[in-house]
Design an enzyme around this catalytic site. Sequence first.
Site, PDB file in Angstrom:
ATOM      1  N   HIS A 144    -111.570 -38.203  -4.171  1.00 30.97           N
ATOM      2  CA  HIS A 144    -111.874 -36.978  -5.047  1.00 30.97           C
ATOM      3  C   HIS A 144    -112.077 -37.786  -6.487  1.00 30.97           C
ATOM      4  O   HIS A 144    -111.299 -37.864  -7.469  1.00 30.97           O
ATOM      5  CB  HIS A 144    -110.799 -36.110  -5.350  1.00 30.97           C
ATOM      6  CG  HIS A 144    -110.910 -35.156  -4.454  1.00 30.97           C
ATOM      7  ND1 HIS A 144    -111.789 -34.060  -4.745  1.00 30.97           N
ATOM      8  CD2 HIS A 144    -110.124 -34.589  -3.398  1.00 30.97           C
ATOM      9  CE1 HIS A 144    -111.732 -33.180  -3.429  1.00 30.97           C
ATOM     10  NE2 HIS A 144    -110.849 -33.613  -2.873  1.00 30.97           N
ATOM     11  N   ASP A 202    -110.787 -31.804  -7.309  1.00 32.80           N
ATOM     12  CA  ASP A 202    -109.281 -31.714  -6.729  1.00 32.80           C
ATOM     13  C   ASP A 202    -108.660 -30.792  -8.051  1.00 32.80           C
ATOM     14  O   ASP A 202    -107.981 -29.799  -7.685  1.00 32.80           O
ATOM     15  CB  ASP A 202    -108.464 -32.863  -6.431  1.00 32.80           C
ATOM     16  CG  ASP A 202    -108.567 -33.920  -7.613  1.00 32.80           C
ATOM     17  OD1 ASP A 202    -109.639 -33.761  -8.296  1.00 32.80           O
ATOM     18  OD2 ASP A 202    -107.947 -34.797  -7.586  1.00 32.80           O
ATOM     19  N   TYR A 259    -131.046 -30.449  -6.143  1.00 34.86           N
ATOM     20  CA  TYR A 259    -130.414 -29.301  -6.911  1.00 34.86           C
ATOM     21  C   TYR A 259    -131.488 -28.981  -8.117  1.00 34.86           C
ATOM     22  O   TYR A 259    -132.172 -29.896  -8.680  1.00 34.86           O
ATOM     23  CB  TYR A 259    -129.180 -29.576  -7.629  1.00 34.86           C
ATOM     24  CG  TYR A 259    -128.020 -29.687  -6.427  1.00 34.86           C
ATOM     25  CD1 TYR A 259    -128.250 -29.058  -5.262  1.00 34.86           C
ATOM     26  CD2 TYR A 259    -127.061 -30.469  -7.002  1.00 34.86           C
ATOM     27  CE1 TYR A 259    -127.152 -29.195  -4.227  1.00 34.86           C
ATOM     28  CE2 TYR A 259    -125.964 -30.547  -5.657  1.00 34.86           C
ATOM     29  CZ  TYR A 259    -126.186 -29.938  -4.671  1.00 34.86           C
ATOM     30  OH  TYR A 259    -125.259 -30.126  -3.647  1.00 34.86           O
ATOM     31  N   GLU A 288    -103.051 -35.342 -16.377  1.00 36.94           N
ATOM     32  CA  GLU A 288    -102.922 -33.724 -15.941  1.00 36.94           C
ATOM     33  C   GLU A 288    -102.239 -33.005 -16.997  1.00 36.94           C
ATOM     34  O   GLU A 288    -101.837 -32.161 -16.818  1.00 36.94           O
ATOM     35  CB  GLU A 288    -101.771 -33.936 -14.633  1.00 36.94           C
ATOM     36  CG  GLU A 288    -102.578 -34.559 -13.283  1.00 36.94           C
ATOM     37  CD  GLU A 288    -101.484 -34.848 -12.474  1.00 36.94           C
ATOM     38  OE1 GLU A 288    -100.484 -35.327 -12.645  1.00 36.94           O
ATOM     39  OE2 GLU A 288    -101.783 -34.897 -11.200  1.00 36.94           O
TER      40      GLU A 288
END
Length: 399
Positions: free
Chosen positions: A110, A115, A305, A382
Site C-alpha cells: 500500500h 489503506d 484514465y 496517522e
Amino acid sequence: MSTLTFDATASQDLLDTAQALDPLTIELRRAIHHDPELGLQLPNTQKRIVDALTGLGLDITLGESTTSVVADLDTGRPGPTVLLRGDMDALPMTEDYVSDFQSQHEDRMHACGHDAHVAMLVSAAQLLSENSDELTGKVRFMFQPGEEGFHGARYMIEEGVLDGVDRAFAIHVLSNAPNGLIMCKGGPLMASADVFQYTIEGKGGHASMPHYTVDPIPAAAASVSALSTLVSREVDASKSGVVTVAHIEAGTTNNVIPPSAFVEGTIRTLDEETRNKLRAGVERVATGTAHAHGCGCSFEIVPGYPVTVNDVEQAKAAGEVASSLLGGDNFLEMPTAVMGAEDWSYVLQKVPGSMAFMGVCPDDLPIEQAAPNHSNLMRISESKLHYGVGLYAAMAMAR
Ligand code: NI
C-alpha cells in the site's frame, strides 16, 4: 447543518468525535496495510470493510464483477444523495520500510495510501450513522477496488453506484505534503494518462554488414528524439502536456542487428483537446520516422484514465467546509494541477463533485525527506487521519 460552514463548537465536536474513532481507524488501516491486495479482486479487504460496517444500519451491496462495497445510509428524510469514496487497492511492489504492520507479501504494498482512505471512510460511516439525526437524504459510501490502472470506478458505475447521486467527494492522501493540510482546486486536478506502444520493424542481420539489413535501432532512436519536440512545437504554450518514452528494448548482443525495436511511454494532458492532439501526434511521428528509415511500425494507444476535473462549485464547497472544520491554515487552494492520474475522473464525468488531497507527511520527517506516494519507503502519519474522517463526514453534513 444548513450551510457549508460549521461554527467553532460544531467543528470541534465533529473533530473530537472523529478523533475518538482513532483506535478503529488506525487498527483497520494497519490491518489492510499488512495484507495488501491488487487489482479488482480484493476479498480480504472487502471482508474487513463489511465486518467493520456491519451493525451500523447501512444497506450494503457487494460488487458483482469486482470486490467493491457500496453502503447506503438512508435517513428517510428528503434530501440529496452524497457519495463518498475510498479506493482499496495496493501496488505490485516490495515494501522496504520495516514496521509491525509492514506488508506480509513480498510483491505488494500500500504505497499510495489507499489503506488510509478505506479506514477513514469506514470511520466516517460509523460517525455519520451514529449522528444521522444531523443529516437529511442519503449518504453512499463507495469502496472501490482497482484504482491503480484497473478502471475499478468504471465497473462500479456500470453496476449503478452513481444512480440517484447528487454530488460526490473523495480524499487522496499525499505522504510528502504537510500533515493535515487539505488541498483542492476547481477545474482540472489531475491529468489524463494514455499509454503508447510501438514496434519498429526492420530486417535483422550481421552487425558488420548493416547494408544487408534494415536496422530498427537508429529508427527507434530518431523517433524518441522526434517525439521530444511534440509538446514544445504543437501544444499551445498555455496548455499542459507530457510525452515521456519510459521503456525501449531492442537487440540481444553486440554483433547482431535485431529485426525489431519496441518503444513505449505515457501521454499526460489536462484537457481532452490536447489529449487527442498528442495521441494523434505521437502516432504520426513514430510511424513517420519509422517509414523514413525504411522500417514498418505497428502502433497502439492503450487508453488510460481521462482528465480528473473537479466541479468548480463543488471544489469551492470542499474548501469552505475544510476551512471551517480545520481552520484556514489547514486548507490550501492549489495553484496548479498535478500530472498524476485517477479513475475518480470517471465519477466526475457523471456527477458534480471533487477530490481533495490531504497531507500525511510522517511527524518525524521534514517534507523534503518524506518518501512520496508510490515509493518503496512511502509511509504516512496517522496522527491527523481524523481530519480526513471529519472532512468526509462534514462533506455529507454540509448543505
Ligand atoms: Ni492513489
